[in-house]
Design an enzyme around this catalytic site. Structure first.
Site, PDB file in Angstrom:
ATOM      1  CE  LYS A 113      -3.714  -1.905   2.827  1.00  0.00           C
ATOM      2  NZ  LYS A 113      -4.374  -1.800   4.127  1.00  0.00           N
ATOM      3  N   GLY A 114       2.033   1.175   0.545  1.00  0.00           N
ATOM      4  CA  GLY A 114       2.835   2.362   0.806  1.00  0.00           C
ATOM      5  C   GLY A 114       3.144   3.240  -0.374  1.00  0.00           C
ATOM      6  CD  GLU A 161       8.826  -0.815  -2.641  1.00  0.00           C
ATOM      7  OE1 GLU A 161       7.667  -0.401  -2.390  1.00  0.00           O
ATOM      8  OE2 GLU A 161       9.139  -2.004  -2.557  1.00  0.00           O
ATOM      9  CG  ASP A 172      14.056  -1.238   6.180  1.00  0.00           C
ATOM     10  OD1 ASP A 172      15.228  -1.473   6.508  1.00  0.00           O
ATOM     11  OD2 ASP A 172      13.185  -0.932   7.007  1.00  0.00           O
ATOM     12  CE  LYS A 217      14.155   3.040   6.936  1.00  0.00           C
ATOM     13  NZ  LYS A 217      13.523   2.449   8.135  1.00  0.00           N
ATOM     14  CG  PHE A 263       9.041   3.231  11.837  1.00  0.00           C
ATOM     15  CD1 PHE A 263       9.078   1.993  11.229  1.00  0.00           C
ATOM     16  CD2 PHE A 263       7.825   3.891  11.920  1.00  0.00           C
ATOM     17  CE1 PHE A 263       7.921   1.410  10.720  1.00  0.00           C
ATOM     18  CE2 PHE A 263       6.665   3.315  11.422  1.00  0.00           C
ATOM     19  CZ  PHE A 263       6.716   2.070  10.824  1.00  0.00           C
ATOM     20  CG  ASP A 265       1.271   1.806   7.380  1.00  0.00           C
ATOM     21  OD1 ASP A 265       0.606   1.057   8.120  1.00  0.00           O
ATOM     22  OD2 ASP A 265       2.184   1.385   6.643  1.00  0.00           O
ATOM     23  NE  ARG A 280      -1.423   2.774   4.501  1.00  0.00           N
ATOM     24  CZ  ARG A 280      -0.408   1.950   4.271  1.00  0.00           C
ATOM     25  NH1 ARG A 280       0.606   2.352   3.540  1.00  0.00           N
ATOM     26  NH2 ARG A 280      -0.398   0.737   4.776  1.00  0.00           N
TER      27      ARG A 280
END
Length: 181
Positions: A47-48, A103, A107, A135, A156, A163, A169
């Site tokens: 979803k990001g 994307e 991470d 990252k 984070f 989210d 979001r």
């Protein structure tokens, strides 16, 4: 959760809305120039990445198609579970397209690596990765995006599609989050 609770959990804004808009505009021009006259399919990892995908595809001045995949590795927490599960896949034949995976954040790289390998098995004309956030200090496998709009430290982060427990979001910027319940 009300706005006061939201603001208490934000440590600081890392990347402003204006900075994001400017980088997307620059990257949209770069990709438009590179893929002009070529069949282009943007694949967003949900979803990001949905907010980034929306703004990025509008920054292009060339025709493109879009598709969506859903790959999970966080399951509501603040660190990767280490297990990647594809919960929604691209339905169309991608063999006649240049693919750009859009994307939100790279991470550890495991989720994206699985997505890339799955798509490459379908013989697209090419595969490129564009990520909003990178990252590299968290990478557990060798993987590098073709284009990273922003490189961030091991924090984070929330906002602009990212989210914590499905909240935040809708923030128009990227912020460091203090804790996730």
């Amino acid at each position: 959760m009300d706005i006061a609770d939201i603001n208490k959990k934000i440590k600081r804004v890392l990347i402003s809305e204006d900075e994001i808009k400017q980088k997307i505009k620059e990257t949209g021009k770069q990709i438009s120039d590179e893929y002009r006259g070529k069949p282009l399919l943007l694949i967003s990892v949900l979803k990001g990445a949905f907010v980034f995908m929306s703004d990025f595809c509008r920054a292009l001045d060339i025709p493109c198609e879009i598709a969506f995949m859903c790959a999970q590795s966080y399951y509501g927490g603040t660190s990767s579970s280490g297990t990647v599960k594809i919960t929604m896949d691209v339905e169309q034949d991608i063999s006649k397209y240049n693919i750009i995976i859009v994307e939100d954040i790279i991470d550890t790289g495991r989720t994206l690596n699985d997505v890339i390998n799955l798509l490459k098995k379908r013989n697209p004309l090419s595969v490129k990765v564009i990520t909003l956030l990178d990252k590299p200090s968290r990478r557990s496998i060798e993987l590098q995006a073709d284009i990273s709009l922003f490189t961030i430290p091991d924090l984070f982060v929330i906002g602009y599609g990212l989210d914590c427990g499905e909240y935040y979001r809708n923030l128009p910027y990227i912020a460091e989050y203090s804790e996730c319940d």
